[in-house]
Motif scaffolding. Structure first.
Motif, PDB file in Angstrom:
ATOM      1  N   ILE C 200       2.361  -9.412 -13.712  1.00  0.00           N
ATOM      2  CA  ILE C 200       1.364  -9.041 -12.699  1.00  0.00           C
ATOM      3  C   ILE C 200       0.531  -7.868 -13.193  1.00  0.00           C
ATOM      4  CG2 ILE C 200       1.091  -8.089 -10.387  1.00  0.00           C
ATOM      5  CD1 ILE C 200       3.571  -9.786  -9.642  1.00  0.00           C
ATOM      6  N   ILE C 201       1.214  -6.875 -13.792  1.00  0.00           N
ATOM      7  CA  ILE C 201       0.471  -5.719 -14.316  1.00  0.00           C
ATOM      8  C   ILE C 201      -0.522  -6.169 -15.368  1.00  0.00           C
ATOM      9  CG2 ILE C 201       0.692  -3.610 -15.680  1.00  0.00           C
ATOM     10  CD1 ILE C 201       3.338  -3.112 -14.284  1.00  0.00           C
ATOM     11  N   PHE C 202      -0.070  -7.042 -16.252  1.00  0.00           N
ATOM     12  CA  PHE C 202      -0.942  -7.498 -17.327  1.00  0.00           C
ATOM     13  C   PHE C 202      -2.137  -8.253 -16.772  1.00  0.00           C
ATOM     14  CE2 PHE C 202      -2.292  -9.933 -20.991  1.00  0.00           C
ATOM     15  CZ  PHE C 202      -2.151  -9.006 -22.005  1.00  0.00           C
ATOM     16  N   PHE C 203      -1.882  -9.058 -15.757  1.00  0.00           N
ATOM     17  CA  PHE C 203      -2.967  -9.838 -15.164  1.00  0.00           C
ATOM     18  C   PHE C 203      -3.991  -8.929 -14.491  1.00  0.00           C
ATOM     19  CE2 PHE C 203      -4.780 -12.573 -11.835  1.00  0.00           C
ATOM     20  CZ  PHE C 203      -5.260 -13.588 -12.640  1.00  0.00           C
ATOM     21  N   ILE C 204      -3.496  -7.944 -13.731  1.00  0.00           N
ATOM     22  CA  ILE C 204      -4.418  -6.992 -13.072  1.00  0.00           C
ATOM     23  C   ILE C 204      -5.231  -6.265 -14.127  1.00  0.00           C
ATOM     24  CG2 ILE C 204      -4.511  -4.871 -11.726  1.00  0.00           C
ATOM     25  CD1 ILE C 204      -2.099  -5.843 -10.188  1.00  0.00           C
ATOM     26  N   CYS C 205      -4.532  -5.854 -15.198  1.00  0.00           N
ATOM     27  CA  CYS C 205      -5.234  -5.119 -16.244  1.00  0.00           C
ATOM     28  C   CYS C 205      -6.287  -5.972 -16.910  1.00  0.00           C
ATOM     29  CB  CYS C 205      -4.260  -4.604 -17.289  1.00  0.00           C
ATOM     30  SG  CYS C 205      -3.223  -3.310 -16.670  1.00  0.00           S
ATOM     31  N   SER C 206      -5.976  -7.258 -17.100  1.00  0.00           N
ATOM     32  CA  SER C 206      -6.994  -8.074 -17.768  1.00  0.00           C
ATOM     33  C   SER C 206      -8.184  -8.302 -16.839  1.00  0.00           C
ATOM     34  CB  SER C 206      -6.414  -9.395 -18.273  1.00  0.00           C
ATOM     35  OG  SER C 206      -5.793 -10.076 -17.242  1.00  0.00           O
ATOM     36  N   LEU C 207      -7.932  -8.332 -15.521  1.00  0.00           N
ATOM     37  CA  LEU C 207      -9.065  -8.376 -14.581  1.00  0.00           C
ATOM     38  C   LEU C 207      -9.929  -7.129 -14.741  1.00  0.00           C
ATOM     39  CD1 LEU C 207      -7.746  -9.517 -11.082  1.00  0.00           C
ATOM     40  CD2 LEU C 207      -9.508 -10.595 -12.421  1.00  0.00           C
ATOM     41  N   ALA C 208      -9.253  -5.979 -14.803  1.00  0.00           N
ATOM     42  CA  ALA C 208      -9.992  -4.725 -14.878  1.00  0.00           C
ATOM     43  C   ALA C 208     -10.687  -4.572 -16.223  1.00  0.00           C
ATOM     44  CB  ALA C 208      -9.045  -3.553 -14.637  1.00  0.00           C
ATOM     45  N   GLU C 209     -10.016  -5.021 -17.291  1.00  0.00           N
ATOM     46  CA  GLU C 209     -10.600  -4.873 -18.619  1.00  0.00           C
ATOM     47  C   GLU C 209     -11.856  -5.716 -18.782  1.00  0.00           C
ATOM     48  OE1 GLU C 209      -9.526  -3.457 -22.048  1.00  0.00           O
ATOM     49  OE2 GLU C 209      -9.387  -2.047 -20.404  1.00  0.00           O
ATOM     50  N   THR C 210     -11.888  -6.854 -18.109  1.00  0.00           N
ATOM     51  CA  THR C 210     -13.069  -7.699 -18.230  1.00  0.00           C
ATOM     52  C   THR C 210     -14.115  -7.355 -17.178  1.00  0.00           C
ATOM     53  OG1 THR C 210     -11.845  -9.304 -16.946  1.00  0.00           O
ATOM     54  CG2 THR C 210     -11.983  -9.678 -19.287  1.00  0.00           C
ATOM     55  N   ASN C 211     -13.915  -6.280 -16.439  1.00  0.00           N
ATOM     56  CA  ASN C 211     -14.864  -5.837 -15.412  1.00  0.00           C
ATOM     57  C   ASN C 211     -15.126  -6.913 -14.372  1.00  0.00           C
ATOM     58  OD1 ASN C 211     -15.342  -3.227 -16.264  1.00  0.00           O
ATOM     59  ND2 ASN C 211     -16.766  -3.951 -17.828  1.00  0.00           N
ATOM     60  N   ALA C 213     -14.527  -8.646 -10.541  1.00  0.00           N
ATOM     61  CA  ALA C 213     -14.185  -8.262  -9.185  1.00  0.00           C
ATOM     62  C   ALA C 213     -12.698  -8.508  -8.981  1.00  0.00           C
ATOM     63  CB  ALA C 213     -14.978  -9.089  -8.199  1.00  0.00           C
ATOM     64  N   PRO C 214     -11.993  -7.711  -8.231  1.00  0.00           N
ATOM     65  CA  PRO C 214     -12.474  -6.571  -7.442  1.00  0.00           C
ATOM     66  C   PRO C 214     -12.648  -5.281  -8.252  1.00  0.00           C
ATOM     67  CG  PRO C 214     -10.148  -6.902  -7.075  1.00  0.00           C
ATOM     68  CD  PRO C 214     -10.575  -7.968  -8.015  1.00  0.00           C
ATOM     69  N   PHE C 215     -12.648  -5.372  -9.560  1.00  0.00           N
ATOM     70  CA  PHE C 215     -12.787  -4.153 -10.369  1.00  0.00           C
ATOM     71  C   PHE C 215     -14.135  -4.115 -11.087  1.00  0.00           C
ATOM     72  CE2 PHE C 215      -8.212  -5.360 -10.575  1.00  0.00           C
ATOM     73  CZ  PHE C 215      -7.758  -4.392  -9.717  1.00  0.00           C
ATOM     74  N   ASP C 216     -15.167  -4.709 -10.497  1.00  0.00           N
ATOM     75  CA  ASP C 216     -16.437  -4.775 -11.218  1.00  0.00           C
ATOM     76  C   ASP C 216     -17.283  -3.533 -10.960  1.00  0.00           C
ATOM     77  OD1 ASP C 216     -16.784  -5.442  -8.609  1.00  0.00           O
ATOM     78  OD2 ASP C 216     -18.372  -6.877  -8.958  1.00  0.00           O
ATOM     79  N   LEU C 217     -16.671  -2.376 -11.153  1.00  0.00           N
ATOM     80  CA  LEU C 217     -17.389  -1.139 -10.836  1.00  0.00           C
ATOM     81  C   LEU C 217     -18.510  -0.850 -11.813  1.00  0.00           C
ATOM     82  CD1 LEU C 217     -14.213   0.665  -9.888  1.00  0.00           C
ATOM     83  CD2 LEU C 217     -16.164   0.410  -8.415  1.00  0.00           C
TER      84      LEU C 217
END
Lengths: 372, 162, 328, 179
Positions: C200-211, C213-217
């Motif tokens: 789960i951590i890895f998946f969240i991080c890959s969401l954030a790393e690729t910018n 959503a919900p991390f498209d800041l």
């Protein structure tokens, strides 16, 4: 959430938000003095869509001026035309048949739901969620269909006349409205599950942008903004007009003063509007829709008249100063978002820009209504 | 209840004199407090004050818990006067709308600002300045709000030509 | 010698083509997927199912005027989009699609991919700074702080996997998980009981790393106009766009290899490239699904999540795994 | 400003009726392809002025769905958009802003005047008015006019299709009257 920080007013830059910016919902401009992501000072610049409505009020007759009011606030247009016709009827002493008033109340409330639906979508879009806008607009289209069948327009209605209505509603409309209410209730539950229950959404709004009741009073904020700050104020209850005293409905009030409270107020208001529509449809009386005794050319007696109505955005006031002519000597429109937006400059100081823009979304702005 | 107390407080500014209604006299009314029929006019109290008394009258309303609704002007070109109208109302169910108005000469349009008492008066006063050219003495930022930044015309004056 | 060189060139070209086609058609998939979620048809008129939409968009973007805003840093401005796209394509070279299909197998595959991934932050920073636009600068500062803080938990979880496998070779990591879904790293084992959380951590991080959503800041459309690529039009914007999707494919591939058994079949039958593709496209569909469902987080919420929750948990997980490896 | 290598503006795009004079080197097929690409991926600028903007949003949403024509990608930055839909009343205060936005869009670019206000000032054009620009074509080269106050979403879709036709000369559907 945001820890108190020491702002450095000496190391700032000016950020120009607008007039074309996705978050301002139109052509509003805010000059923000920024310290990194924090706002040190904000100054709103208005007038980018100032369309001289008050000037037009002076050189058009009262009837000619009717369509203008729906261009003022195109999302909740019927509420504003309602204010205008009520002001004229009050000053000229025209008695409106009961059926007409009932239909007015039903259509205004339908329009209020449509307006809140649009706000809901746009607000969630401000927070970065796109899909709710699509759902909300789809529901809104159903309302627009109904209103279009009755009024002949999708957005800028000119349905009310001095002393009554332009035309009567038919059985199809009543059928459609009755079908609409349970469907809308189901949709509201869905929105609750999709958006209100979302942890990111709650975290972004809870405790953000507090607006105290005293601040509301000093700025004259009304509508959902005031009700989200614990002020139990609704023109429909405080200064009853039309047939609203006949209906049983509540005024949702939240005392948290934050963006989430303003969100909840509007979501609850949709439910209350549905209740009013339901009751109106049940008790809709028969009869004429136009007053019998109505002068052909309306001329108001000399004097100064004020009428307030509760629109989707707050207390809308119209002041007509008459010198006995067939057009107004001075026509002043008191628009609710004008006062609500005025809060923003003071309230957003020290906020993060993303919170400030979420706050701006929670004020439910319609820019032409601010600029008039 | 609040109607009476506000009326008395405002009345005190005029040492108890009651002016004649303009409809009866046919001339512009004098300063003083009038009660109006809410059914036809939409407000309860109508006080015309001198520009010098304005701050005192607004302070009374502020202490009475009123909120500001709007500020606007009217150009009475025949009488060579400008009128500034202040609307106040209340949030509670004791409905009471108070109108404060003041008349000033057209060639020297100046009234004190009330934005020191009601912060929300700021924009309303700027807007009135835009439309009528009325100067609000002591206003912190009296620049055009709705008109372009460099506007030097006042479109709602009756002798305005585009 | 020359044959191997030819082999390598062919393999690299195929990898690039795969990346480009994927990036183009993921845009289509995203638009159709978003439309599906939003109860509308989506682009469906240009070609069957709207399949001609990506090439048409590509033609349009390529033939649009190139604009460099006045006062911009020209070199940085031009380099940034290339820097966004190139590392993403380079990373494809090391990814094994199945036992035999890999452009170039490296022993330090994990390291290479992370090295390339961290160049994405540089591209964003260059773009933001070079554009001479306040929104771009703010967005790039956000995006860089986000990328830096999410690389840490991502690396730590990757290290956990590397420790249990004992290799940095992506192929070997994948082979170690073969033989049915119970061998996959996502499921807890004696040596690493906290693997589902790692996933789960890895998946969240890959969401954030690729910018995403919900991390498209970094893009934050309703706040910062278009974020770091506000000033980019035509193909510069197109490259950023494609780089984002190429990064998504890499993120999904890496997740698949590290946690979902690579090309292994869940039931131990017919392992092959199709299983790999199926897994990554399922993951990508999840990416799209999440994007169109969630609102955006705030920058402090995002950084708090990384530094206060994800990093401590992943560190604890690393320690636990290290200890248990010693015991068993 | 760097004009880049491609110098194709609205005026250089062959109109569907006019015959293009033949030159020494012909790129007819490439031109056609490029124009098809441009016509079918019109990305509008997220830019609403007044009432018409709401109908523009409604057009982008589920019932009318502009995305079918590949035109749903509303870009907030002018650098990334192809068509500017002037949706609403243009005030004199806003006019310089709109001009700037137009100038910031890369070529080729198109302008659509949506609604009566953007066409001629609409209901706000009267004697003695002081704040309105009487139509977008006073300062922008408008390609398509969509009348209405506000126009229905179908009208906007029609406007988009007309613009596609204007760009590529290729008709999406046959003229129903000719069939």
């Amino acid at each position: 959430m945001s820890a108190p920080i020491q702002l450095r007013p000496d190391e700032t830059f000016l950020l120009n938000v607008g007039p074309q910016h996705p978050a301002t919902h139109g052509v509003l401009r805010v000059k923000m003095q920024m310290d990194g992501e924090y706002i040190v000072k904000a100054e709103t610049v208005l007038g980018y869509v100032h369309r001289m409505h008050e000037k037009m009020g002076e050189n058009r007759t009262y009837a000619q001026y009717l369509p203008n009011l729906s261009r003022l606030d195109y999302l909740g247009a019927l509420g504003y035309t309602h204010g205008h016709v009520l002001a004229i009827e009050r000053a000229a002493g025209i008695e409106v048949p009961e059926r007409a008033e009932y239909i007015r109340a039903i259509t205004v409330e339908l329009n209020r739901v449509a307006s809140h639906l649009f706000w809901f979508g746009a607000f969630v879009m401000d927070l970065g969620g796109f899909s709710p806008l699509m759902y909300a607009i789809q529901d809104r289209e159903h309302i627009l269909d109904m209103l279009e069948a009755v009024t002949g327009a999708r957005l800028t209605y000119c349905y009310y006349r001095f002393g009554g209505l332009y035309n009567d509603v038919d059985d199809d409309f009543i059928e459609a409205a009755k079908r609409f209410i349970p469907r809308m209730r189901k949709s509201l539950k869905k929105y609750d599950a999709l958006v209100s229950g979302n942890i990111i959404f709650q975290k972004r709004l809870e405790g953000i942008a507090p607006v105290s009741a005293e601040m509301c009073r000093k700025y004259g904020a009304t509508g959902p903004v005031a009700r989200g700050s614990g002020i139990n104020f609704d023109v429909r209850k405080n200064e009853p007009y039309s047939v609203y005293p006949e209906f049983d409905f509540d005024v949702p009030v939240y005392h948290e003063c934050d963006s989430l409270a303003r969100y909840k107020v509007r979501m609850d208001e949709m439910e209350q509007s549905l209740r009013i529509i339901e009751q109106g449809l049940e008790t809709l009386p028969d009869g004429p829709i136009m007053a019998e005794k109505k002068p052909k050319n309306i001329k108001l007696p000399v004097g100064d008249y004020y009428q307030a109505v509760e629109t989707a955005r707050g207390s809308f006031g119209i002041r007509i100063v008459s010198d006995g002519d067939k057009n107004a000597y001075r026509l002043k429109l008191r628009s609710p978002t004008y006062s609500n937006m005025h809060l923003f400059d003071e309230a957003c100081e020290g906020m993060l820009i993303m919170d400030a823009l979420a706050f701006m979304g929670s004020l439910d702005l319609v820019i032409p209504e601010i600029d008039r | 209840m609040i109607l009476e107390t506000t009326q008395q407080a405002l009345q005190a500014l005029f040492a108890g004199s009651v002016p004649a209604d303009e409809a009866e006299a046919g001339t512009p009314r004098g300063n003083g407090v009038l009660t109006r029929d809410y059914k036809t006019h939409g407000y309860h109290l109508d006080a015309q004050v001198d520009a010098a008394q304005l701050l005192a009258a607004v302070t009374i309303l502020d202490e009475g818990g009123f909120f500001i609704e709007s500020i606007t002007g009217v150009d009475w070109i025949k009488e060579n006067q400008l009128e500034v109208i202040y609307d106040f109302s209340r949030y509670d169910f004791d409905a009471c709308r108070v109108v404060i108005r003041t008349r000033i000469p057209r060639d020297k349009p100046e009234v004190p600002t009330i934005s020191t008492i009601y912060a929300g008066a700021n924009w309303h006063e700027r807007e009135t300045h835009d439309f009528f050219g009325i100067k609000f003495a002591g206003h912190p930022h009296l620049v055009p709000l709705l008109l372009p930044e460099d506007a030097d015309f006042h479109p709602l004056l009756k002798d305005f030509k585009a | 010698m020359s044959l191997t060189l030819l082999n390598v060139i062919v393999a690299v070209v195929i990898a690039i083509a795969f990346a480009a086609v994927n990036a183009a058609y993921l845009v289509w998939a995203e638009r159709r997927g978003a439309a599906r979620i939003q109860r509308r048809p989506g682009p469906n008129i240009n070609g069957p199912f709207g399949l001609l939409q990506p090439p048409l968009d590509g033609i349009k973007l390529m033939t649009k005027q190139l604009m460099i805003p006045g006062g911009a840093d020209k070199i940085l401005f031009m380099v940034a989009p290339v820097l966004a796209m190139a590392p993403a394509i380079m990373s494809f070279v090391t990814i094994p699609f199945s036992e035999g299909i890999a452009a170039h197998n490296m022993e330090l595959g994990v390291l290479v991919i992370f090295a390339f991934a961290s160049m994405g932050a540089m591209a964003i920073l260059f773009a933001g700074w070079g554009s001479r636009n306040k929104y771009s600068v703010m967005a790039s500062v956000r995006a860089v702080s986000q990328n830096v803080s999410y690389e840490i938990p991502m690396l730590i979880t990757a290290i956990t996997v590397v420790m249990t496998t004992g290799s940095m070779d992506l192929k070997e990591i994948s082979m170690a998980q073969s033989g049915g879904f119970w061998h996959w790293n996502i499921f807890p084992s004696l040596q690493s009981p906290l693997m589902p959380i790692s996933f789960i951590i890895f998946f969240i991080c890959s969401l954030a790393e690729t910018n995403r959503a919900p991390f498209d800041l970094g893009e934050a459309e309703s706040e910062l106009v278009a974020g770091f690529h506000t000033e980019y039009g035509s193909m510069g914007f197109g490259l950023f766009f494609m780089g984002e999707y190429a990064n998504i494919v890499i993120g999904a591939s890496l997740t698949t290899i590290l946690f979902l058994g690579g090309w292994d079949c869940p039931f131990g039958m017919f392992p092959g490239v199709w299983w790999f593709l199926l897994k990554i496209y399922l993951l990508i569909a999840t990416f799209i699904w999440i994007r169109w469902t969630f609102p955006r987080t705030t920058i402090y919420g995002l950084l708090n999540l990384s530094w206060k929750i994800l990093i401590p948990i992943s560190l604890f997980n690393l320690l636990l795994t290290a200890g248990l490896l010693k015991v068993f | 400003m760097d004009q880049g290598s491609i110098q194709v503006g609205t005026q250089n795009v062959p109109s569907p009726v006019e015959a293009v004079p033949s030159s020494l080197v012909q790129f007819a097929i490439a031109d056609k392809l490029i124009n098809l690409g441009r016509a079918n991926s019109l990305w509008p600028l997220t830019f609403g002025l007044a009432c018409c903007a709401i109908e523009m949003m409604a057009t982008g949403c589920a019932r009318f769905d502009m995305s079918r024509f590949g035109a749903e990608v509303f870009r907030p930055s002018p650098r990334q958009s192809d068509v500017m839909i002037v949706a609403g009343t243009i005030s004199k205060k806003m006019q310089p802003g709109i001009k700037t936005l137009y100038d910031q869009m890369p070529e080729p670019k198109w302008v659509m005047a949506l609604g009566n206000c953007a066409i001629s000032g609409g209901p706000f054009a009267f004697e003695g008015q002081y704040g309105i620009v009487l139509g977008a074509d006073q300062f922008l080269p408008v390609d398509v006019y969509v009348p209405g106050c506000p126009p229905r979403p179908e009208a906007l879709l029609q406007g988009i299709i007309e613009l596609e036709h204007k760009i590529s000369g290729w008709k999406r559907w046959k003229n129903p009257e000719a069939v």
